[in-house]
Design an enzyme around this catalytic site. Structure first.
Site, PDB file in Angstrom:
ATOM      1  N   SER A 129       1.009  -1.690  -0.227  1.00 41.54           N
ATOM      2  CA  SER A 129      -0.544  -0.129  -0.223  1.00 41.54           C
ATOM      3  C   SER A 129       0.677   1.230  -0.159  1.00 41.54           C
ATOM      4  CB  SER A 129      -0.973   0.432   1.058  1.00 41.54           C
ATOM      5  OG  SER A 129      -1.376   1.138   1.818  1.00 41.54           O
ATOM      6  N   TYR A 157      -1.182  -0.799  11.218  1.00 44.26           N
ATOM      7  CA  TYR A 157      -1.400  -1.437   9.801  1.00 44.26           C
ATOM      8  C   TYR A 157      -0.114  -1.009   8.787  1.00 44.26           C
ATOM      9  CZ  TYR A 157      -3.764  -1.437   4.717  1.00 44.26           C
ATOM     10  OH  TYR A 157      -3.804  -1.523   2.868  1.00 44.26           O
ATOM     11  N   LYS A 161       2.271  -4.093   6.678  1.00 40.17           N
ATOM     12  CA  LYS A 161       2.545  -3.772   4.935  1.00 40.17           C
ATOM     13  C   LYS A 161       3.667  -3.701   4.845  1.00 40.17           C
ATOM     14  CE  LYS A 161      -1.567  -4.464   3.323  1.00 40.17           C
ATOM     15  NZ  LYS A 161      -1.534  -5.476   2.301  1.00 40.17           N
TER      16      LYS A 161
HETATM   17  P1  NAD Z   1     -10.935  -6.687   1.680  1.00 42.00           P
HETATM   18  O1  NAD Z   1     -11.340  -6.365   3.047  1.00 42.00           O
HETATM   19  O2  NAD Z   1     -12.423  -6.089   0.482  1.00 42.00           O
HETATM   20  O3  NAD Z   1     -10.024  -7.691   1.682  1.00 42.00           O
HETATM   21  C1  NAD Z   1      -9.636  -8.575   1.974  1.00 42.00           C
HETATM   22  C2  NAD Z   1      -9.939 -10.022   2.383  1.00 42.00           C
HETATM   23  O4  NAD Z   1      -8.929 -10.730   3.181  1.00 42.00           O
HETATM   24  C3  NAD Z   1     -10.961  -9.657   2.763  1.00 42.00           C
HETATM   25  O5  NAD Z   1     -11.928 -10.815   2.437  1.00 42.00           O
HETATM   26  C4  NAD Z   1     -11.433 -10.583   4.511  1.00 42.00           C
HETATM   27  O6  NAD Z   1     -12.090 -11.533   4.804  1.00 42.00           O
HETATM   28  C5  NAD Z   1      -9.452 -11.382   3.803  1.00 42.00           C
HETATM   29  N1  NAD Z   1      -9.395 -12.032   4.805  1.00 42.00           N
HETATM   30  C6  NAD Z   1      -8.452 -11.256   5.759  1.00 42.00           C
HETATM   31  N2  NAD Z   1      -8.159 -11.802   6.971  1.00 42.00           N
HETATM   32  C7  NAD Z   1      -7.584 -13.098   6.631  1.00 42.00           C
HETATM   33  C8  NAD Z   1      -7.362 -14.700   6.925  1.00 42.00           C
HETATM   34  N3  NAD Z   1      -6.227 -14.532   7.495  1.00 42.00           N
HETATM   35  N4  NAD Z   1      -7.474 -15.367   5.963  1.00 42.00           N
HETATM   36  C9  NAD Z   1      -7.898 -15.159   4.865  1.00 42.00           C
HETATM   37  N5  NAD Z   1      -8.757 -14.001   4.730  1.00 42.00           N
HETATM   38  C10 NAD Z   1      -8.641 -13.090   5.068  1.00 42.00           C
HETATM   39  O7  NAD Z   1      -9.655  -5.612   1.043  1.00 42.00           O
HETATM   40  P2  NAD Z   1      -9.206  -4.611  -0.280  1.00 42.00           P
HETATM   41  O8  NAD Z   1      -9.744  -3.309  -0.050  1.00 42.00           O
HETATM   42  O9  NAD Z   1      -9.821  -5.910  -1.337  1.00 42.00           O
HETATM   43  O10 NAD Z   1      -7.656  -5.304   0.229  1.00 42.00           O
HETATM   44  C11 NAD Z   1      -6.738  -6.430  -0.257  1.00 42.00           C
HETATM   45  C12 NAD Z   1      -5.451  -6.166  -0.212  1.00 42.00           C
HETATM   46  O11 NAD Z   1      -5.586  -5.204  -0.804  1.00 42.00           O
HETATM   47  C13 NAD Z   1      -5.492  -5.799   1.592  1.00 42.00           C
HETATM   48  O12 NAD Z   1      -3.890  -7.118   2.214  1.00 42.00           O
HETATM   49  C14 NAD Z   1      -4.994  -4.638   1.327  1.00 42.00           C
HETATM   50  O13 NAD Z   1      -4.505  -4.164   2.980  1.00 42.00           O
HETATM   51  C15 NAD Z   1      -4.437  -4.363   0.272  1.00 42.00           C
HETATM   52  N6  NAD Z   1      -4.850  -2.939   0.079  1.00 42.00           N
HETATM   53  C16 NAD Z   1      -5.996  -1.797   0.354  1.00 42.00           C
HETATM   54  C17 NAD Z   1      -6.103  -0.875  -0.487  1.00 42.00           C
HETATM   55  C18 NAD Z   1      -7.560  -0.415  -0.434  1.00 42.00           C
HETATM   56  O14 NAD Z   1      -7.942   0.959  -0.280  1.00 42.00           O
HETATM   57  N7  NAD Z   1      -8.913  -0.698  -0.755  1.00 42.00           N
HETATM   58  C19 NAD Z   1      -4.789   0.076  -0.552  1.00 42.00           C
HETATM   59  C20 NAD Z   1      -3.908  -0.100  -0.732  1.00 42.00           C
HETATM   60  C21 NAD Z   1      -3.391  -1.885   0.038  1.00 42.00           C
HETATM   61  C1  WQD Z   2      -9.323  10.076   1.075  1.00 43.93           C
HETATM   62  C2  WQD Z   2      -9.232  11.373   1.512  1.00 43.93           C
HETATM   63  C3  WQD Z   2     -10.157  11.956   3.283  1.00 43.93           C
HETATM   64  C4  WQD Z   2     -13.795  10.133   4.596  1.00 43.93           C
HETATM   65  C5  WQD Z   2      -6.914   5.145   3.176  1.00 43.93           C
HETATM   66  C6  WQD Z   2      -5.339   4.629   3.713  1.00 43.93           C
HETATM   67  C7  WQD Z   2      -4.418   3.884   2.383  1.00 43.93           C
HETATM   68  C8  WQD Z   2      -5.336   3.115   1.206  1.00 43.93           C
HETATM   69  C9  WQD Z   2      -6.184   3.765   1.348  1.00 43.93           C
HETATM   70  C10 WQD Z   2      -5.199   0.727   2.497  1.00 43.93           C
HETATM   71  C11 WQD Z   2      -8.805  12.092   2.658  1.00 43.93           C
HETATM   72  C12 WQD Z   2     -11.377  12.552   2.792  1.00 43.93           C
HETATM   73  C13 WQD Z   2     -12.853  10.445   3.321  1.00 43.93           C
HETATM   74  C14 WQD Z   2     -14.756  10.421   4.562  1.00 43.93           C
HETATM   75  C15 WQD Z   2     -13.385  13.345   3.681  1.00 43.93           C
HETATM   76  N1  WQD Z   2      -5.427   2.046   1.859  1.00 43.93           N
HETATM   77  N2  WQD Z   2     -12.691  11.760   3.598  1.00 43.93           N
HETATM   78  N3  WQD Z   2     -14.104  12.181   4.192  1.00 43.93           N
HETATM   79  O1  WQD Z   2      -7.395   7.827   3.920  1.00 43.93           O
HETATM   80  O2  WQD Z   2      -6.568   8.829   1.265  1.00 43.93           O
HETATM   81  O3  WQD Z   2      -6.482   6.458   1.914  1.00 43.93           O
HETATM   82  O4  WQD Z   2      -7.164   4.260   1.971  1.00 43.93           O
HETATM   83  O5  WQD Z   2      -3.931   0.225   2.072  1.00 43.93           O
HETATM   84  O6  WQD Z   2      -3.838   3.070   4.009  1.00 43.93           O
HETATM   85  O7  WQD Z   2      -4.745   5.499   4.517  1.00 43.93           O
HETATM   86  O8  WQD Z   2      -8.642   7.374   1.961  1.00 43.93           O
HETATM   87  O9  WQD Z   2     -11.104   7.166   0.870  1.00 43.93           O
HETATM   88  O10 WQD Z   2     -10.291   7.317   3.872  1.00 43.93           O
HETATM   89  O11 WQD Z   2      -9.156   9.338   2.338  1.00 43.93           O
HETATM   90  O12 WQD Z   2     -13.337  14.553   3.400  1.00 43.93           O
HETATM   91  O13 WQD Z   2     -15.777  10.795   5.037  1.00 43.93           O
HETATM   92  O14 WQD Z   2     -11.061  11.565   1.564  1.00 43.93           O
HETATM   93  O15 WQD Z   2      -9.574  12.874   4.302  1.00 43.93           O
HETATM   94  O16 WQD Z   2      -8.768  13.432   2.520  1.00 43.93           O
HETATM   95  P1  WQD Z   2      -6.874   7.744   2.328  1.00 43.93           P
HETATM   96  P2  WQD Z   2     -10.058   7.482   1.822  1.00 43.93           P
END
Ligand code: NAD
Ligand code: WQD
Length: 360
Positions: A129, A157, A161
């Site tokens: 991430s 978190y 990562k």
């Molecule tokens: P999500 O929560 O929708 O998907 C993650 C899945 O993993 C879920 O279905 C959950 O049930 C499963 N899971 C969690 N722990 C588990 C375990 N111990 N064993 C088996 N299954 C497990 O999240 P997402 O948004 O699809 O994210 C997927 C990956 O990408 C995550 O690792 C997340 O950290 C990373 N990521 C997400 C974002 C984002 O903003 N969505 C951004 C950067 C990185």
């Molecule tokens: C985006 C912008 C808020 C909600 C997060 C994680 C990051 C990655 C992606 C996993 C910001 C603003 C948000 C609301 C708002 N995930 N906002 N009102 O914080 O950039 O990233 O998701 O790895 O690690 O931190 O995403 O969608 O929460 O926020 O004004 O109700 O929207 O302040 O500027 P963020 P976000």
């Protein structure tokens, strides 16, 4: 003679990004096996994936920390490679229950890697991430953010990562002839599959901007709270690199192909930013979603959210150059697809009967 399709184990494949990646994998001729404990997802997503792809997708409701349960998957399938999405991902929650985050994300990955070693499965694509960069605005010369930007996650978190990135590097260094690791640092994934069949379905109150806005638009919440308009940006709201989840899913196919194309006698462990390279402010995204939905979403400007930073925009050049991947869809397309998902499924996946079958 036709060659058998390569089988990809997708951990967390019932989740938001995993489910979209399964669609792209199948469209690209791969077979998929999903492992997910459904702690943040629903079996209904898997059922819908089967409808969407017209393929049977073997599914195991297994926690990655359960080595015995996971080993069964390696025994029953000849896995070629793994895409590892499974993990807990809520930044705020990770500050409240850090041990659960360290346990789930790190132990789950260790168990997975040990079994991969045992069954000689040596290719893995990892969901990292942009959060590993922490407050990259500390380095103004590094906005947009290249992979070389100093790392410094600011929450548990993000620490999990970064720890997993280190584990992958250490494992690669221990045997750099066989392990092939692609570390993908996602920026802000948004949107849904254009079919409207799969999308993001957060549990409880959404943390993220787009899911929150969508719930206001369908009437589940009263108004959007914009967390601060006193930042040094075009309109005072923070800048993020929003990326359509379908583009992101395609980035995984590109990185799998890249790993496959590497010299057979040479391992690799490398990071790639997956972002568009274009930053949008909160109010720009707000406007795009109002336009896509035709609804003027009520909002209120409130104070800054703790931990938010001004600008997280990717420099995606390495992925373009090496993976031959770049985004094709813009924020407007993501808002359009999110709106279809939201109107077709205003309460997300709600087939509790199917979940009950798997004991959730
Ligand atoms: P999500 O929560 O929708 O998907 C993650 C899945 O993993 C879920 O279905 C959950 O049930 C499963 N899971 C969690 N722990 C588990 C375990 N111990 N064993 C088996 N299954 C497990 O999240 P997402 O948004 O699809 O994210 C997927 C990956 O990408 C995550 O690792 C997340 O950290 C990373 N990521 C997400 C974002 C984002 O903003 N969505 C951004 C950067 C990185
Ligand atoms: C985006 C912008 C808020 C909600 C997060 C994680 C990051 C990655 C992606 C996993 C910001 C603003 C948000 C609301 C708002 N995930 N906002 N009102 O914080 O950039 O990233 O998701 O790895 O690690 O931190 O995403 O969608 O929460 O926020 O004004 O109700 O929207 O302040 O500027 P963020 P976000």
């Amino acid at each position: 003679m036709t060659t058998a399709a390569k089988k990809v184990l997708v951990t967390g494949g019932a989740g938001y990004i995993g489910s979209h990646t399964v669609v792209e994998l199948i469209e690209n001729g791969y077979e998929c096996v999903i492992v997910d404990n459904l702690c943040n997802s629903s079996y209904d997503a898997v059922a819908r994936l089967e409808i969407l792809t017209k393929h049977h997708i073997p599914f195991y409701k297994v926690d990655l920390c359960d080595a015995e349960g996971l080993e069964k998957v390696f025994q029953e399938h000849k896995i070629d490679s793994v895409i590892h999405f499974a993990g807990l991902k809520a930044v705020g929650e990770s500050t409240q229950i850090p041990l659960r985050y360290y346990h789930n994300n790190i132990l789950g990955t260790l168990v997975l890697l040990e079994l991969m070693g045992k069954y000689d499965v040596k290719k893995l694509v990892f969901s990292s991430s942009a959060t590993v960069y922490g407050d990259a605005t500390r380095f103004p010369d590094m906005i947009p953010i290249p992979e070389e930007c100093p790392l410094g996650p600011t929450n548990p978190y993000g620490q999990t990562k970064l720890a997993i990135e280190h584990i992958l590097h250490d494992l690669y260094n221990s045997d750099n002839k066989t392990w092939k690791f692609a570390i993908l640092r996602y920026f802000n994934p948004i949107g849904a599959h254009p079919s409207g069949l799969i999308g993001e379905d957060p549990l409880g109150i959404p943390n993220n901007l787009l899911p929150y806005m969508a719930q206001v638009a369908v009437g589940r919440r009263e108004k959007l709270f914009v967390f601060g308009n006193d930042y040094d940006s075009r309109d005072g709201t923070p800048i993020r690199d929003y990326i359509h989840v379908v583009d992101l899913a395609k980035g995984h196919i590109a990185s799998l192909k890249y790993l496959d194309a590497q010299d057979q006698s040479q391992g690799i462990c490398r990071e790639w930013n997956l972002g568009s390279g274009t930053g949008s402010t909160v109010l720009e995204v707000y406007r795009a979603f109002c336009d896509a939905s035709g609804i003027e979403i009520p909002y209120e400007i409130t104070g800054r959210r703790a931990g938010d930073v001004l600008n997280l925009t990717a420099k995606p050049d390495r992925a373009k150059r090496e993976l031959k991947w770049q985004t094709e869809l813009d924020v407007a397309a993501a808002c359009r697809d999110l709106w279809k998902w939201s109107t077709d499924n205003p309460f997300g996946y709600q087939l509790k009967g199917i979940d009950a079958k798997f004991g959730t």
